[in-house]
Enzyme design. Sequence first.
Site, mmCIF file in Angstrom:
data_model
loop_
_atom_site.group_PDB
_atom_site.id
_atom_site.type_symbol
_atom_site.label_atom_id
_atom_site.label_comp_id
_atom_site.label_asym_id
_atom_site.label_seq_id
_atom_site.Cartn_x
_atom_site.Cartn_y
_atom_site.Cartn_z
ATOM 1 N N SER A 34 26.477 -10.087 44.234
ATOM 2 C CA SER A 34 26.596 -10.063 42.827
ATOM 3 C C SER A 34 28.331 -10.277 42.612
ATOM 4 C CB SER A 34 26.459 -8.531 42.510
ATOM 5 O OG SER A 34 26.553 -8.245 41.295
ATOM 6 N N SER B 31 21.903 -9.583 42.050
ATOM 7 C CA SER B 31 21.961 -8.987 40.519
ATOM 8 C C SER B 31 23.175 -9.576 39.837
ATOM 9 C CB SER B 31 21.479 -7.744 40.328
ATOM 10 O OG SER B 31 22.765 -7.184 40.386
ATOM 11 N N GLY B 32 22.816 -9.632 38.403
ATOM 12 C CA GLY B 32 24.023 -9.938 37.380
ATOM 13 C C GLY B 32 24.887 -8.650 37.030
ATOM 14 N N ASP B 33 24.703 -7.499 37.831
ATOM 15 C CA ASP B 33 25.330 -6.365 37.717
ATOM 16 C C ASP B 33 25.365 -5.609 39.028
ATOM 17 O OD1 ASP B 33 26.653 -4.298 36.258
ATOM 18 O OD2 ASP B 33 25.907 -4.620 34.548
ATOM 19 N N ASP B 34 25.709 -4.298 38.980
ATOM 20 C CA ASP B 34 26.030 -3.760 40.037
ATOM 21 C C ASP B 34 24.541 -3.573 40.704
ATOM 22 O OD1 ASP B 34 28.616 -3.083 39.310
ATOM 23 O OD2 ASP B 34 27.923 -1.327 38.309
#
Length: 482
Positions: free
Chosen positions: A293, A259-262
């Site tokens: 990530s 993912s692009g975040d946590d």
Amino acid sequence: MESNSKPRKSHVIRIIAMILILGSVGIRVVECREAMILDTIDYPAISCRKHSAVLTDFGGIGDGETSNTMAFQYAISNLSQYACDGGAELIVPPGKWLTGSFNLTSHFTLFLHKDAILLASQDESEWPQLSVLPSYGRGRDAPNGRFSSLIFGTNLTDVVITGSNGTIDGQGASWWDKFRKDELNSTRPYMIEIMYSKKIQISNLTLINSPSWFVHPIYSRNVIINGLTILAPVDSPNTDGINPDSCTNVRIEDCYIVSGDDCIAVKSGWDEYGIEFGMPTKHLLIRRLTCISPDSATIALGSEMSGGIKDVRAEDITAINTQSGVRIKTAVGRGGYVKDIFVRRMSLNTMKYVFWMTGSYGSHADAGFDPKALPKISRINYRDVTANNVTYSARLEGIHDDRFTGICISNVTISLTKKPKKLQWNCTAVEGRTVNVTPEPCDLLQQKEEKTDCPFPDDKLPIESVQLKTCTCSLRIFRASF
Ligand SMILES: *[C@@H]1O[C@H](CO)[C@@H](O)[C@H](O)[C@H]1NC(C)=O
Ligand SMILES: *[C@@H]1O[C@H](CO)[C@@H](O)[C@H](O)[C@H]1NC(C)=O
Ligand SMILES: *[C@@H]1O[C@H](CO)[C@@H](O)[C@H](O)[C@H]1NC(C)=O
Ligand SMILES: *[C@@H]1O[C@H](CO)[C@@H](O)[C@H](O)[C@H]1NC(C)=O
Ligand SMILES: *[C@@H]1O[C@H](CO)[C@@H](O)[C@H](O)[C@H]1NC(C)=O
Ligand SMILES: *[C@@H]1O[C@H](CO)[C@@H](O)[C@H](O)[C@H]1NC(C)=O
Ligand SMILES: *[C@@H]1O[C@H](CO)[C@@H](O)[C@H](O)[C@H]1NC(C)=O
Ligand SMILES: *[C@@H]1O[C@H](CO)[C@@H](O)[C@H](O)[C@H]1NC(C)=O
Ligand SMILES: *[C@@H]1O[C@H](CO)[C@@H](O)[C@H](O)[C@H]1NC(C)=O
């Protein structure tokens, strides 16, 4: 509508193809054959259901173009009548099912066949507005409102969202674009949000491209999340994987997240709103997580942690090309606490930081935060960690006059990148101890008197003992053949 009160025992998918030859023996007037394929799938769930229906019974059309929002709402409101009669299961059969936001009901299972794809509508009118979360005080993208999530539930008991690895595609790109151009007047929808609920299972699905966070259980208890594959571009904004938020008794197992975040972000409300709401996240177990990530954490604790986070256990965690391992994020004004955190068996590869704690995260809900509300960070335990190709071993930044205490790190082997940074352990305002850690930790963690490994509790959290039943889902697919 059919009844399936007697789940079968077998664990394999059986496909029974039957050819029904219509037209009686010897008479060759009508030569029409209809193939009925009976797809019988066993699946693990907290509850099996007495009643079962298929989305097409309610006018669903799986052509990828027709909106099924009304079909879902009609189906679920119809099936809600069985809540006190053994519950109901709604099967989404093979096809591409475009839909806007819809609400779930209690004693209910949503089951996605492996060839079913839910496609989130891009039409904003298909996404009703909800008021902002009380523990946040505002929407995260825009202060006033927020869009309801694609799959939403509130004040529910006993809900299962599962499948044989069917797909939910949030078609998030247009939302990410609007967010980046600052064109949103309301906070982006999440993919799945369940509020004020208990006995929840979300499992065996592939979730892709959520407009924002993927899975958000909030103000809920007894939540099991397992077997999810969550995929979003690593540069997509705020596409957190799983965010348990002010929840008690949560078990997250066997998930694979890019993912692009946590990958997982544990939360409990924001600044003065979270302090006032005062609902912690506690008794959380995370096992067998794999995370990719590059710009975020494998597991973040915070930054919204104002209701407190305690008694978290994480084990058998794998991360590849990820910014950090289990990261604490907080700030002056958050209040709350992060305590009794136990992490063991992390295997990390290509990391910017292995250990990272940030006491200056900033990012306030509004200017009304209380500068005297200091977060209490204590009893944070990590053991049995191997990490390769690491840039910085640790950046541990407590708060001046509010030290992070009781940090324990043991049995850790870190190999560095070809060009490692000189200051491997950068520690400020922290206290604790280390045992068998390479490279050599900072002086602040050199309290030498105790030489034993860091603790990991032997007892079980209540959610660990919850057993899943084997349920059976049968789907008749008719195909005319001539
Ligand atoms: C909805 O429920 C009723 C029973 O109350 C049932 O008779 C009806 O067939 C259901 N509708 C559909 C489309 O299945
Ligand atoms: C779904 O639930 C929310 C919150 O209770 C409510 O505002 C909304 O109107 C519901 N949507 C439908 C279609 O019933
Ligand atoms: C849901 O539960 C919360 C907390 O108990 C309560 O404040 C709220 O009014 C309930 N909402 C509905 C729609 O029942
Ligand atoms: C589910 O589907 C995803 C995407 O196709 C795949 O990567 C994953 O391995 C599948 N999971 C299982 C358990 O088959
Ligand atoms: C957002 O609000 C502004 C001002 O109220 C308005 O001009 C604009 O059209 C709105 N944008 C959307 C996407 O609703
Ligand atoms: C669901 O996922 C679990 C892993 O969490 C796996 O063991 C199980 O076989 C899967 N079940 C189905 C029906 O795909
Ligand atoms: C140290 O950690 C490694 C995994 O990184 C593990 O295999 C080993 O058993 C641990 N040693 C002790 C003494 O716990
Ligand atoms: C090691 O990490 C660097 C980034 O620091 C990355 O560019 C490189 O590809 C990694 N090497 C391996 C073998 O994974
Ligand atoms: C050490 O950490 C502090 C606080 O996080 C940061 O301001 C400083 O730049 C870091 N120093 C180095 C050399 O990385």
